[in-house]
Design an enzyme around this catalytic site. Structure first.
Site, short mmCIF file in Angstrom:
data_model
loop_
_atom_site.label_atom_id
_atom_site.label_comp_id
_atom_site.label_asym_id
_atom_site.label_seq_id
_atom_site.Cartn_x
_atom_site.Cartn_y
_atom_site.Cartn_z
N PRO A 1 0.65 -1.12 -0.07
CA PRO A 1 -0.07 -0.02 0.22
C PRO A 1 0.75 1.30 -0.13
CG PRO A 1 -0.31 -1.14 2.20
CD PRO A 1 0.53 -1.95 1.09
N ASN A 2 0.18 2.16 -0.85
CA ASN A 2 0.81 3.48 -1.01
C ASN A 2 2.15 3.60 -1.73
OD1 ASN A 2 -1.28 4.82 0.73
ND2 ASN A 2 -0.28 3.79 2.66
N ARG B 1 5.20 10.83 -2.67
CA ARG B 1 4.72 10.48 -1.29
C ARG B 1 6.21 10.78 -0.48
NH1 ARG B 1 4.63 4.36 1.30
NH2 ARG B 1 4.08 5.16 3.39
N TYR C 1 11.15 8.68 1.25
CA TYR C 1 11.00 8.04 -0.11
C TYR C 1 11.74 8.12 -1.31
CZ TYR C 1 8.06 5.68 3.50
OH TYR C 1 7.33 5.20 4.53
N ASN D 1 8.09 -5.61 -0.47
CA ASN D 1 7.79 -4.53 0.46
C ASN D 1 6.11 -4.27 0.57
OD1 ASN D 1 7.59 -2.16 1.69
ND2 ASN D 1 9.13 -1.16 0.22
N ALA E 1 3.13 -0.84 5.13
CA ALA E 1 2.49 -0.63 6.50
C ALA E 1 2.09 -2.13 6.84
CB ALA E 1 1.48 0.38 6.45
N GLU F 1 12.37 -9.53 2.25
CA GLU F 1 11.53 -8.50 2.81
C GLU F 1 12.56 -7.30 2.29
OE1 GLU F 1 10.73 -8.51 6.91
OE2 GLU F 1 10.13 -6.62 7.08
N HIS G 1 12.70 -2.75 2.64
CA HIS G 1 11.94 -1.61 2.89
C HIS G 1 13.09 -0.36 2.49
CE1 HIS G 1 9.11 -3.41 5.54
NE2 HIS G 1 9.90 -4.06 5.74
N ILE G 2 12.33 0.66 1.91
CA ILE G 2 13.16 1.78 1.22
C ILE G 2 13.72 2.61 2.41
CG2 ILE G 2 12.89 3.86 0.18
CD1 ILE G 2 10.39 2.67 -1.31
N ARG H 1 12.78 4.86 12.74
CA ARG H 1 11.38 5.55 12.56
C ARG H 1 10.41 5.24 14.01
NH1 ARG H 1 9.06 4.94 7.04
NH2 ARG H 1 7.95 6.84 7.48
C1 DQA Z 1 8.35 1.17 4.00
C2 DQA Z 1 8.13 1.31 5.43
C3 DQA Z 1 6.84 1.19 6.21
O1 DQA Z 1 6.80 1.19 7.83
C4 DQA Z 1 5.58 2.08 5.63
O2 DQA Z 1 4.70 1.88 6.08
C5 DQA Z 1 6.00 1.88 4.15
C6 DQA Z 1 7.11 1.99 3.11
C7 DQA Z 1 9.53 1.23 3.68
O3 DQA Z 1 9.63 0.97 2.21
O4 DQA Z 1 10.37 2.01 4.07
O5 DQA Z 1 4.94 2.12 3.47
O6 DQA Z 1 7.82 -0.33 3.83
#
Ligand code: DQA
Length: 137
Positions: A9-10, A17, A22, A71, A74, A95, A97-98, A104
């Site tokens: 998501p997102n 964003r 990001y 990825n 959330a 897995e 994450h950016i 965080r």
């Molecule tokens: C994320 C980190 C997550 O906490 C966040 O909700 C995201 C992006 C990252 O790629 O850093 O949407 O997965």
């Protein structure tokens, strides 16, 4: 080698964003760069904002791909169902994450996925995906 990148998501809004976290690049642009860089790898890309669709895609990937780079955004921090889907398939999942989620908010420190994936790469910006591909080579 056939690899599938799945974004949750997102992440369709990458580029606009929260660019301070990001970056400014869209995933489509970055994906083109990855395809050029790893021309010996057959790369596919899927994005959904819907938890069940991500699970369906993981199930489908077990027949078609040698590995998945996920990825889950959330959902990483909430989804027992995605963790169960990863456990249900034999295809190795990395897995990514950016951002460095450990630097965080505390709710981002917990991952339901980390215990069930092959490995975790986080905090290198979009390069995290590049490093995940390299882990399969
Ligand atoms: C994320 C980190 C997550 O906490 C966040 O909700 C995201 C992006 C990252 O790629 O850093 O949407 O997965």
């Amino acid at each position: 080698m056939k690899l599938l990148i799945i974004n949750g998501p997102n992440l369709n809004l990458l580029g606009t964003r929260e660019p301070e976290i990001y970056g400014n690049q869209t995933f489509k642009e970055y994906f083109n760069d990855l395809q050029k860089k790893f021309d010996s790898v057959e790369l596919s890309y899927y994005q959904s904002n819907i938890e069940g669709e991500l699970i369906d895609m993981l199930h489908d990937a077990r027949k078609e791909f040698d590995g998945v780079i996920l990825n889950a955004a959330a959902y990483t921090h909430t989804s027992v169902a995605i963790a169960d889907a990863i456990k249900a398939i034999e295809t190795p999942v990395i897995e990514v994450h950016i951002s460095n989620t450990h630097a965080r908010e505390s709710f981002r420190h917990k991952s339901f996925l980390s215990p069930v994936v092959k490995g975790v790469i986080l905090g290198f910006g979009l390069k995290s995906y590049d490093l995940a591909i390299q882990s399969f080579l």
